[in-house]
Motif scaffolding. Structure first.
Motif, PDB file in Angstrom:
ATOM      1  N   PRO A  64       0.826  -1.213   0.000  1.00  0.00           N
ATOM      2  CA  PRO A  64       0.000   0.000   0.000  1.00  0.00           C
ATOM      3  C   PRO A  64       0.861   1.265   0.000  1.00  0.00           C
ATOM      4  N   HIS A  65       0.476   2.187  -0.891  1.00  0.00           N
ATOM      5  CA  HIS A  65       1.194   3.452  -1.041  1.00  0.00           C
ATOM      6  C   HIS A  65       0.252   4.459  -1.685  1.00  0.00           C
ATOM      7  N   THR A  66       0.707   5.705  -1.802  1.00  0.00           N
ATOM      8  CA  THR A  66      -0.083   6.758  -2.443  1.00  0.00           C
ATOM      9  C   THR A  66       0.774   7.525  -3.433  1.00  0.00           C
ATOM     10  N   HIS A  67       0.098   8.255  -4.300  1.00  0.00           N
ATOM     11  CA  HIS A  67       0.719   9.239  -5.186  1.00  0.00           C
ATOM     12  C   HIS A  67      -0.056  10.535  -4.956  1.00  0.00           C
ATOM     13  N   PRO A  68       0.433  11.407  -4.079  1.00  0.00           N
ATOM     14  CA  PRO A  68      -0.337  12.592  -3.695  1.00  0.00           C
ATOM     15  C   PRO A  68      -0.667  13.543  -4.843  1.00  0.00           C
ATOM     16  N   VAL A  77      -7.444  -3.066 -17.520  1.00  0.00           N
ATOM     17  CA  VAL A  77      -6.934  -1.750 -17.125  1.00  0.00           C
ATOM     18  C   VAL A  77      -7.665  -1.316 -15.861  1.00  0.00           C
ATOM     19  N   PHE A  78      -6.956  -0.625 -14.961  1.00  0.00           N
ATOM     20  CA  PHE A  78      -7.542  -0.164 -13.710  1.00  0.00           C
ATOM     21  C   PHE A  78      -6.988   1.217 -13.393  1.00  0.00           C
ATOM     22  N   VAL A  79      -7.815   2.078 -12.803  1.00  0.00           N
ATOM     23  CA  VAL A  79      -7.394   3.433 -12.441  1.00  0.00           C
ATOM     24  C   VAL A  79      -7.406   3.592 -10.930  1.00  0.00           C
ATOM     25  N   PHE A  80      -6.307   4.117 -10.386  1.00  0.00           N
ATOM     26  CA  PHE A  80      -6.193   4.461  -8.977  1.00  0.00           C
ATOM     27  C   PHE A  80      -6.303   5.979  -8.874  1.00  0.00           C
ATOM     28  N   PRO A  81      -7.363   6.495  -8.237  1.00  0.00           N
ATOM     29  CA  PRO A  81      -7.542   7.952  -8.152  1.00  0.00           C
ATOM     30  C   PRO A  81      -6.415   8.647  -7.380  1.00  0.00           C
ATOM     31  N   ILE A  82      -6.191   9.875  -7.724  1.00  0.00           N
ATOM     32  CA  ILE A  82      -5.136  10.681  -7.124  1.00  0.00           C
ATOM     33  C   ILE A  82      -5.211  10.665  -5.598  1.00  0.00           C
ATOM     34  N   GLY A  83      -4.064  10.432  -4.965  1.00  0.00           N
ATOM     35  CA  GLY A  83      -3.924  10.556  -3.525  1.00  0.00           C
ATOM     36  C   GLY A  83      -4.499   9.432  -2.672  1.00  0.00           C
ATOM     37  N   LEU A  84      -5.117   8.404  -3.270  1.00  0.00           N
ATOM     38  CA  LEU A  84      -5.719   7.345  -2.463  1.00  0.00           C
ATOM     39  C   LEU A  84      -4.740   6.184  -2.258  1.00  0.00           C
ATOM     40  N   ILE A  85      -4.788   5.579  -1.079  1.00  0.00           N
ATOM     41  CA  ILE A  85      -3.950   4.425  -0.771  1.00  0.00           C
ATOM     42  C   ILE A  85      -4.352   3.286  -1.705  1.00  0.00           C
ATOM     43  N   HIS A  86      -3.351   2.643  -2.310  1.00  0.00           N
ATOM     44  CA  HIS A  86      -3.627   1.532  -3.223  1.00  0.00           C
ATOM     45  C   HIS A  86      -2.490   0.518  -3.201  1.00  0.00           C
ATOM     46  N   TYR A  87      -2.766  -0.666  -3.772  1.00  0.00           N
ATOM     47  CA  TYR A  87      -1.788  -1.761  -3.765  1.00  0.00           C
ATOM     48  C   TYR A  87      -2.039  -2.666  -4.970  1.00  0.00           C
ATOM     49  N   GLN A  88      -1.071  -3.561  -5.220  1.00  0.00           N
ATOM     50  CA  GLN A  88      -1.213  -4.623  -6.215  1.00  0.00           C
ATOM     51  C   GLN A  88      -0.601  -5.893  -5.639  1.00  0.00           C
ATOM     52  N   ARG A  89      -1.206  -7.048  -5.976  1.00  0.00           N
ATOM     53  CA  ARG A  89      -0.674  -8.341  -5.524  1.00  0.00           C
ATOM     54  C   ARG A  89      -0.869  -9.375  -6.625  1.00  0.00           C
ATOM     55  N   ASN A  90       0.198 -10.086  -6.938  1.00  0.00           N
ATOM     56  CA  ASN A  90       0.132 -11.189  -7.887  1.00  0.00           C
ATOM     57  C   ASN A  90      -0.631 -12.337  -7.223  1.00  0.00           C
ATOM     58  N   VAL A  91      -1.735 -12.761  -7.831  1.00  0.00           N
ATOM     59  CA  VAL A  91      -2.544 -13.842  -7.251  1.00  0.00           C
ATOM     60  C   VAL A  91      -2.460 -15.125  -8.074  1.00  0.00           C
ATOM     61  N   GLY A  92      -1.477 -15.199  -8.952  1.00  0.00           N
ATOM     62  CA  GLY A  92      -1.325 -16.387  -9.776  1.00  0.00           C
ATOM     63  C   GLY A  92      -0.039 -17.122  -9.475  1.00  0.00           C
ATOM     64  N   ASN A  93       0.157 -18.210 -10.191  1.00  0.00           N
ATOM     65  CA  ASN A  93       1.377 -19.008 -10.031  1.00  0.00           C
ATOM     66  C   ASN A  93       2.490 -18.591 -10.979  1.00  0.00           C
ATOM     67  N   GLY A  94       2.173 -17.698 -11.917  1.00  0.00           N
ATOM     68  CA  GLY A  94       3.178 -17.184 -12.849  1.00  0.00           C
ATOM     69  C   GLY A  94       3.525 -15.749 -12.512  1.00  0.00           C
ATOM     70  N   ASN A  95       4.485 -15.199 -13.236  1.00  0.00           N
ATOM     71  CA  ASN A  95       4.885 -13.815 -13.041  1.00  0.00           C
ATOM     72  C   ASN A  95       3.824 -12.863 -13.581  1.00  0.00           C
ATOM     73  N   VAL A  96       3.754 -11.683 -12.991  1.00  0.00           N
ATOM     74  CA  VAL A  96       2.904 -10.606 -13.482  1.00  0.00           C
ATOM     75  C   VAL A  96       3.791  -9.526 -14.077  1.00  0.00           C
ATOM     76  N   VAL A  97       3.359  -9.019 -15.221  1.00  0.00           N
ATOM     77  CA  VAL A  97       3.972  -7.839 -15.821  1.00  0.00           C
ATOM     78  C   VAL A  97       2.841  -6.841 -16.040  1.00  0.00           C
ATOM     79  N   ALA A  98       3.040  -5.617 -15.561  1.00  0.00           N
ATOM     80  CA  ALA A  98       2.051  -4.560 -15.737  1.00  0.00           C
ATOM     81  C   ALA A  98       2.773  -3.258 -16.060  1.00  0.00           C
ATOM     82  N   ILE A  99       2.064  -2.370 -16.723  1.00  0.00           N
ATOM     83  CA  ILE A  99       2.579  -1.037 -17.022  1.00  0.00           C
ATOM     84  C   ILE A  99       1.670  -0.031 -16.333  1.00  0.00           C
ATOM     85  N   ALA A 100       2.274   0.891 -15.589  1.00  0.00           N
ATOM     86  CA  ALA A 100       1.509   1.944 -14.919  1.00  0.00           C
ATOM     87  C   ALA A 100       1.976   3.297 -15.429  1.00  0.00           C
ATOM     88  N   ALA A 101       1.023   4.187 -15.612  1.00  0.00           N
ATOM     89  CA  ALA A 101       1.324   5.564 -16.015  1.00  0.00           C
ATOM     90  C   ALA A 101       0.733   6.498 -14.979  1.00  0.00           C
TER      91      ALA A 101
END
Length: 111
Positions: A14-18, A54-78
């Motif tokens: 969990p982290h934020t981007h103010p 695709v998913f959007v995390f609104p400005i300034g809100l606490i958010h997180y990501q977790r790999n829930v599979g048995n393989g690797n996850v690759v994601a791009i965030a902007a």
């Protein structure tokens, strides 16, 4: 922009981007994502994403990501935060993002 690589069951804690909204696209794997709404509700909004989602995390809100599979996850965030006063040198940003200086100047002009 950032590339996120997560091993099986790895997390981006969990982290934020103010100053920025984040938009995330899953390239490979299954990714649980979530954010906590503002007061007074403080409600958790979460979802399991698959390749191409695709998913959007609104400005300034606490958010997180977790790999829930048995393989690797690759994601791009902007992130939407790009402006500053004074501007970061267009030469530095062009080299960092591997784009032409004119593209950086066009984006900076909007701020």
């Amino acid at each position: 922009m950032v590339r996120i690589d997560l091993a099986p069951w790895g997390i981006n804690p969990p982290h934020t981007h103010p100053r920025a909204t984040e938009i995330l696209t899953v390239i490979e794997g299954s990714l649980e994502v979530g954010f906590v709404t503002s007061n007074p509700d403080n409600r958790l909004i979460s979802k399991i994403l698959q390749k191409g989602d695709v998913f959007v995390f609104p400005i300034g809100l606490i958010h997180y990501q977790r790999n829930v599979g048995n393989g690797n996850v690759v994601a791009i965030a902007a992130l939407s935060s790009f402006g500053s006063k004074p501007d970061i040198s267009a030469d530095i940003l062009a080299k960092a993002f591997q784009v032409d200086k004119s593209i950086v100047q066009q984006i900076q002009w909007r701020f």
